[in-house]
Design a protein around this motif. Structure first.
Motif, PDB file in Angstrom:
ATOM      1  N   UNK A 163       0.820  -1.210   0.000  1.00 44.75           N
ATOM      2  CA  UNK A 163       0.000   0.000   0.000  1.00 44.75           C
ATOM      3  C   UNK A 163       0.853   1.258   0.000  1.00 44.75           C
ATOM      4  N   UNK A 164       1.960   1.259   0.730  1.00 43.23           N
ATOM      5  CA  UNK A 164       2.823   2.437   0.764  1.00 43.23           C
ATOM      6  C   UNK A 164       3.485   2.687  -0.582  1.00 43.23           C
ATOM      7  N   UNK A 165       3.808   1.637  -1.308  1.00 39.99           N
ATOM      8  CA  UNK A 165       4.384   1.832  -2.636  1.00 39.99           C
ATOM      9  C   UNK A 165       3.378   2.502  -3.566  1.00 39.99           C
ATOM     10  N   UNK A 166       2.104   2.169  -3.411  1.00 40.28           N
ATOM     11  CA  UNK A 166       1.058   2.836  -4.204  1.00 40.28           C
ATOM     12  C   UNK A 166       0.961   4.306  -3.808  1.00 40.28           C
ATOM     13  N   UNK A 167       1.039   4.583  -2.499  1.00 41.67           N
ATOM     14  CA  UNK A 167       0.972   5.971  -2.026  1.00 41.67           C
ATOM     15  C   UNK A 167       2.132   6.782  -2.582  1.00 41.67           C
ATOM     16  N   UNK A 168       3.328   6.241  -2.531  1.00 41.12           N
ATOM     17  CA  UNK A 168       4.505   6.960  -3.034  1.00 41.12           C
ATOM     18  C   UNK A 168       4.403   7.173  -4.542  1.00 41.12           C
ATOM     19  N   UNK A 169       3.906   6.199  -5.256  1.00 36.92           N
ATOM     20  CA  UNK A 169       3.754   6.346  -6.704  1.00 36.92           C
ATOM     21  C   UNK A 169       2.740   7.449  -7.030  1.00 36.92           C
ATOM     22  N   UNK A 170       1.638   7.475  -6.302  1.00 37.32           N
ATOM     23  CA  UNK A 170       0.642   8.528  -6.531  1.00 37.32           C
ATOM     24  C   UNK A 170       1.200   9.906  -6.155  1.00 37.32           C
ATOM     25  N   UNK A 171       2.003   9.961  -5.107  1.00 41.14           N
ATOM     26  CA  UNK A 171       2.603  11.245  -4.711  1.00 41.14           C
ATOM     27  C   UNK A 171       3.568  11.750  -5.783  1.00 41.14           C
ATOM     28  N   UNK A 183      -6.560   7.926   0.086  1.00 42.62           N
ATOM     29  CA  UNK A 183      -6.951   6.899  -0.886  1.00 42.62           C
ATOM     30  C   UNK A 183      -6.542   5.511  -0.404  1.00 42.62           C
ATOM     31  N   UNK A 184      -5.417   5.416   0.304  1.00 45.71           N
ATOM     32  CA  UNK A 184      -5.033   4.140   0.904  1.00 45.71           C
ATOM     33  C   UNK A 184      -6.052   3.713   1.954  1.00 45.71           C
TER      34      UNK A 184
END
Length: 299
Positions: A163-171, A183-184
């Motif tokens: 989930x954090x990798x998705x957050x960093x990618x979106x950021x 969103x997470x």
């Protein structure tokens, strides 16, 4: 000739079973399609639990339906074939047993993937304290919040890392960090995560020491985690009693069946016996659910 007529009769049973299975498959497909449409609509409105807390995170909807249908037909067909070789000719016994086998085959994949989704959500929730501690340590070391989040994501494992990798990618694609974390939360809801996101959002907008706020949130999350663990330990006996009471009649039936076979055979050779077994299973399931609802304390 008698054996031929028996085979023909069982062939009719198999055809009827296939037709019923096809109808059930179509019905389940329609229900799941409607459920997926509702889930997609809620996700677009940012009010859904998302896919991370859903069985479709692990398997596609079409694949799950095919697996359910295949396993249901396999179990029911295998049971009917076994009854043919055992020369059981009572149709009133075969039909409910085959229907029960088909239902179990349909329910088993759904239960398996539901358990996987539940365990993933629990692992994610248990990692929120580590996330809060990691962010606090990173900020104390002089890192910015996005940098602390990225450094922590390299060290953690499991669902939190995904989930954090998705957050960093979106950021990196231009979304605000607080919005990406929100969103997470929409994908996999967790009360501790919501507290962390709210504190980050308010501190970013109004100013103040992010480290002090995260330290207070960390202490709060630690206290909540200890309370939940203590509550889980106190209710463990109730959950065990629910499982033991649900399995006790089955264990007693198997023991009596092996000790005195002649006494228990009418239970599986007559329609009244199967009705008694069905009523027993229904009452056991109801009792198990009632006990679990009593010991399942929401806080």
């Amino acid at each position: 000739m008698a054996s031929l007529s028996l085979l023909q009769r069982y062939g009719v049973y198999l055809l009827v079973l296939f037709a019923v299975a096809l109808l059930v498959y179509i019905l389940i497909s329609l229900i799941q399609s409607f459920s997926m449409e509702q889930a997609d609509r809620k996700i677009r409105e940012n009010r859904s639990e998302g896919m991370a807390n859903n069985i479709y995170f692990f398997i596609g909807r079409a694949t799950l339906q095919q697996l359910q249908l295949s396993l249901g037909i396999l179990l029911a067909g295998g049971l009917i074939t076994t009854l043919i070789f055992c020369q059981v000719s009572e149709s009133l016994i075969i039909v409910p047993v085959a229907a029960l086998a088909f239902f179990l085959g349909m329910a088993a994949p759904w239960f398996y993937f539901s358990q996987k989704a539940r365990r993933r959500a629990e692992r994610f929730e248990n990692s929120i304290l580590d996330l809060s501690l990691g962010l606090t340590s990173g900020l104390r070391a002089g890192q910015a919040l996005p940098q602390a989040l990225e450094v922590f994501s390299r060290r953690c494992e499991g669902p939190l890392k995904e989930e954090l990798m998705i957050v960093i990618r979106e950021y990196r694609l231009g979304l605000e960090l607080a919005e990406a974390m929100q969103r997470m939360y929409n994908r996999i809801p967790c009360e501790d995560l919501q507290l962390l996101i709210i504190s980050i959002r308010l501190t970013t907008q109004s100013g103040g020491s992010m480290v002090e706020v995260l330290e207070k949130i960390t202490r709060m999350i630690r206290g909540r985690t200890e309370f939940h663990q203590k509550l889980k330990a106190l209710t463990a006996q109730g959950r065990f009693e629910a499982l033991a009471m649900a399995l006790a009649p089955l264990v007693a039936f198997l023991l009596l069946f092996f000790i005195n076979n002649d006494l228990m055979l009418p239970m599986v050779q007559t329609l009244i016996g199967w009705c008694a077994i069905g009523a027993m299973l229904a009452l056991e399931v109801i009792g198990y659910l009632v006990i679990r609802s009593i010991v399942d304390i929401k806080v």
